[in-house]
Design a protein around this motif. Structure first.
Motif, PDB file in Angstrom:
ATOM      1  N   ASP A  72       0.856  -1.187   0.000  1.00  0.00           N
ATOM      2  CA  ASP A  72       0.000   0.000   0.000  1.00  0.00           C
ATOM      3  C   ASP A  72       0.890   1.234   0.000  1.00  0.00           C
ATOM      4  OD1 ASP A  72      -1.774   2.093   0.507  1.00  0.00           O
ATOM      5  OD2 ASP A  72      -3.093   0.833   1.717  1.00  0.00           O
ATOM      6  N   PHE A  73       1.018   1.866  -1.171  1.00  0.00           N
ATOM      7  CA  PHE A  73       1.908   3.012  -1.335  1.00  0.00           C
ATOM      8  C   PHE A  73       1.511   4.162  -0.424  1.00  0.00           C
ATOM      9  CE2 PHE A  73       5.247   4.533  -4.167  1.00  0.00           C
ATOM     10  CZ  PHE A  73       5.210   5.903  -3.982  1.00  0.00           C
ATOM     11  N   MET A  84       1.375 -10.993 -10.515  1.00  0.00           N
ATOM     12  CA  MET A  84       1.305  -9.685  -9.865  1.00  0.00           C
ATOM     13  C   MET A  84       0.323  -8.776 -10.572  1.00  0.00           C
ATOM     14  SD  MET A  84       4.397  -7.031  -8.935  1.00  0.00           S
ATOM     15  CE  MET A  84       4.052  -5.518  -8.015  1.00  0.00           C
ATOM     16  N   SER A  85      -0.355  -7.956  -9.779  1.00  0.00           N
ATOM     17  CA  SER A  85      -1.211  -6.904 -10.305  1.00  0.00           C
ATOM     18  C   SER A  85      -0.833  -5.586  -9.644  1.00  0.00           C
ATOM     19  CB  SER A  85      -2.686  -7.202 -10.015  1.00  0.00           C
ATOM     20  OG  SER A  85      -3.505  -6.087 -10.340  1.00  0.00           O
ATOM     21  N   VAL A  86      -0.883  -4.521 -10.426  1.00  0.00           N
ATOM     22  CA  VAL A  86      -0.770  -3.162  -9.885  1.00  0.00           C
ATOM     23  C   VAL A  86      -2.126  -2.506 -10.104  1.00  0.00           C
ATOM     24  CG1 VAL A  86       0.395  -0.938  -9.989  1.00  0.00           C
ATOM     25  CG2 VAL A  86       1.682  -3.050 -10.425  1.00  0.00           C
ATOM     26  N   ALA A  87      -2.808  -2.177  -9.018  1.00  0.00           N
ATOM     27  CA  ALA A  87      -4.129  -1.574  -9.088  1.00  0.00           C
ATOM     28  C   ALA A  87      -4.059  -0.103  -8.691  1.00  0.00           C
ATOM     29  CB  ALA A  87      -5.106  -2.326  -8.182  1.00  0.00           C
ATOM     30  N   ARG A  88      -5.161   0.608  -8.865  1.00  0.00           N
ATOM     31  CA  ARG A  88      -5.236   2.011  -8.471  1.00  0.00           C
ATOM     32  C   ARG A  88      -5.470   2.110  -6.966  1.00  0.00           C
ATOM     33  NH1 ARG A  88      -6.044   6.989 -11.102  1.00  0.00           N
ATOM     34  NH2 ARG A  88      -4.694   5.967 -12.616  1.00  0.00           N
ATOM     35  N   GLY A  89      -4.662   2.922  -6.305  1.00  0.00           N
ATOM     36  CA  GLY A  89      -4.827   3.180  -4.886  1.00  0.00           C
ATOM     37  C   GLY A  89      -5.062   4.656  -4.633  1.00  0.00           C
TER      38      GLY A  89
END
Length: 507
Positions: A238-239, A331-336
């Motif tokens: 969680d960035f 791996m997935s990169v989602a919108r945060g």
């Protein structure tokens, strides 16, 4: 005396997974094989959308710098210890995602930690932060969906004119007129990367994001893959938690009665911390601003104790995943956003298994851009498809068998020689020799140095007194049968067995 007892078999592995070294967790990746210049795009070694196993060494003076060739090192230095570092990595096409775009993910391990590193082309705007999820598959069972308590994981859209550009908002489709992304891309960059007014560049806002969320939620992981991929662990990044300096921005999850649950039992990192298994990553946010460049990078060490292992780093004993356990990952990169809650807040922006996020495939052995046979791929449902590397997991190995015809003799020096017939299982690759004291049945332990005999005979010095011997086939990670007693009941495995026992049914 020597008592002859029939012995048994085990299973064999079809593939191995070798990872080993201890990188410094500092977000630079300079001591990773993926960071060696000859393994980068400018150095000519990187191939987009490719799973790789990398081996490298270190520079002779700058020992913290990884290298594959002498030219990877500063002038006057050579590349030494060329087999000292091994990694698995995925080189993702960094032009196939939205503003937050996966570039590289790599893993290695030692007897203390699993190390994970990633490069991301990110937009550090608070409304478009990256939220990363890595799924690990090492055993039977698991969950075939991502963690999505907010019901937010839909597929991305695409820009109205640049249809190969994924998007999760209209802002993702605003591009510079002149300025381009870094080498090797020649595409114009998103405005979030800053257009250069010095060359007369301006931001063009004439495109919109279309098709966002079409078809509903995209939560599945490898549901139609062959073999089907299911996740046994999730690693969340969680960035937003890192951005506010909260420290433990990486969290380990596992399946529970109600779905994904945090792994508990880890020691607190600071006063007031809980026993939730979360960890502090080292982060370099980069200056990419949406594929502008250079990329951001992340490194984190996950102790094997978080997976339930004990005795590490000396003699690790693990109930499941641990050092040298083969696994696959995706791996997935989602919108945060600034939610600080370890939950994805929007659509997938990039996943490993599609040439363009949210795309689909029409064949079970080749995802777009992956190459035939490179991954275990899912079939055309626009979810996250592929796990890599394409290896056989321990749970997918065939069961073990047994041997017969064990014969014993002594030579003039008093050494024991054992001979036996090959295992009934063609997947066994070696044999283990156990020794026990006659009369103290089932107290057998491995003969020193004889846990992996690559032939059907062996000679060794016996222990004192009357001894009996058992020979057990092995496929590497597992051993087979110790034989049966006169009632046809399997003899028990040694309490100090060379490896875990998994029995088959071959005669």
């Amino acid at each position: 005396m020597i008592k002859r007892i029939g012995v048994v078999l085990l299973l064999a592995t079809a593939a191995t997974q070798v990872m080993a070294h201890s990188p410094t967790v500092d977000s630079s990746l300079r001591d990773w094989c993926v960071g060696a210049f000859s393994n980068t795009a400018p150095g000519g070694g990187r191939v987009e959308d490719r799973g790789v196993s990398l081996t490298c060494g270190n520079c002779s003076v700058n020992t913290g710098q990884a290298c594959r060739l002498n030219s990877d090192c500063p002038a006057g230095q050579s590349c030494v210890n060329l087999a000292s570092k091994t990694e698995i990595a995925w080189w993702d096409n960094r032009t196939d995602g939205a503003v937050n775009d996966l570039g590289t993910v790599a893993m290695t391990s030692d007897n203390t930690n699993l190390y994970v590193s990633a490069e991301l082309w990110v937009d550090p705007d608070p409304v478009s932060l990256p939220f990363g999820m890595i799924a690990f598959d090492y055993a039977q069972g698991g969950l075939s969906s991502w963690y999505d308590p907010n019901n937010a994981l839909v597929g991305p859209g695409h820009c109205s004119q640049f249809t190969d550009r994924a998007c999760t908002s209209n802002d993702d489709c605003h591009f510079c007129m002149i300025s381009t992304e870094p080498f090797p891309s020649t595409r114009v960059r998103p405005c979030g990367s800053a257009c250069d007014p010095g060359i007369g560049d301006v931001c063009q806002v004439n495109q919109t994001c279309v098709g966002l969320g079409e078809g509903g939620l995209r939560r599945n992981i490898g549901q139609y893959g062959n073999p089907e991929g299911k996740a046994d662990y999730l690693l969340l990044f969680d960035f937003s938690i890192w951005l506010i300096g909260a420290g433990d921005a990486v969290q380990l999850m596992r399946p529970g009665p109600s779905g994904w649950e945090p792994v508990l039992g880890c020691a607190p990192d600071f006063p007031g911390d809980t026993n939730v298994c979360d960890f502090p990553p080292a982060v370099n946010p980069g200056q990419s601003g949406g594929s502008g460049g250079p990329p951001g990078s992340v490194e984190v060490a996950i102790p094997w104790s978080a997976f339930g292992c004990t005795g590490c780093p000396g003699a690790c004993v693990c109930p499941g995943m641990g050092p040298n356990t083969p696994f696959r990952f995706t791996m997935s990169v989602a919108r945060g956003n600034l939610s600080y809650d370890f939950r994805p807040d929007g659509a997938h922006e990039d996943v490993m298994s599609e040439g363009v996020g949210g795309g689909s495939t029409t064949t079970t052995n080749s995802c777009p851009g992956f190459g035939i046979g490179n991954t275990a791929c899912e079939l055309a449902d626009r979810n996250t498809d592929a796990f890599m590397p394409k290896i056989t997991l321990n749970s997918e190995l065939p069961p073990g068998g047994r041997i017969n015809g064990l014969r014993a003799s002594k030579n003039a020096a008093g050494d024991v020689r054992l001979n036996w017939n090959p295992s009934c299982s063609p997947t066994d690759i070696a044999y283990e020799v156990y020794e026990g004291v006659v009369g103290t049945w089932y107290g057998h332990v491995p003969v020193p140095g004889q846990c992996f005999v690559g032939a059907t005979n062996v000679t060794f010095t016996p222990g004192a007194g009357d001894r009996y011997y058992l020979v057990v086939p092995t496929n590497g990670p597992f051993e087979g049968s110790y034989g049966t007693n006169s009632a046809g009941v399997e003899r028990p495995a040694s309490t100090a067995a060379c490896v875990l026992q998994v029995l088959g049914t071959c005669p």
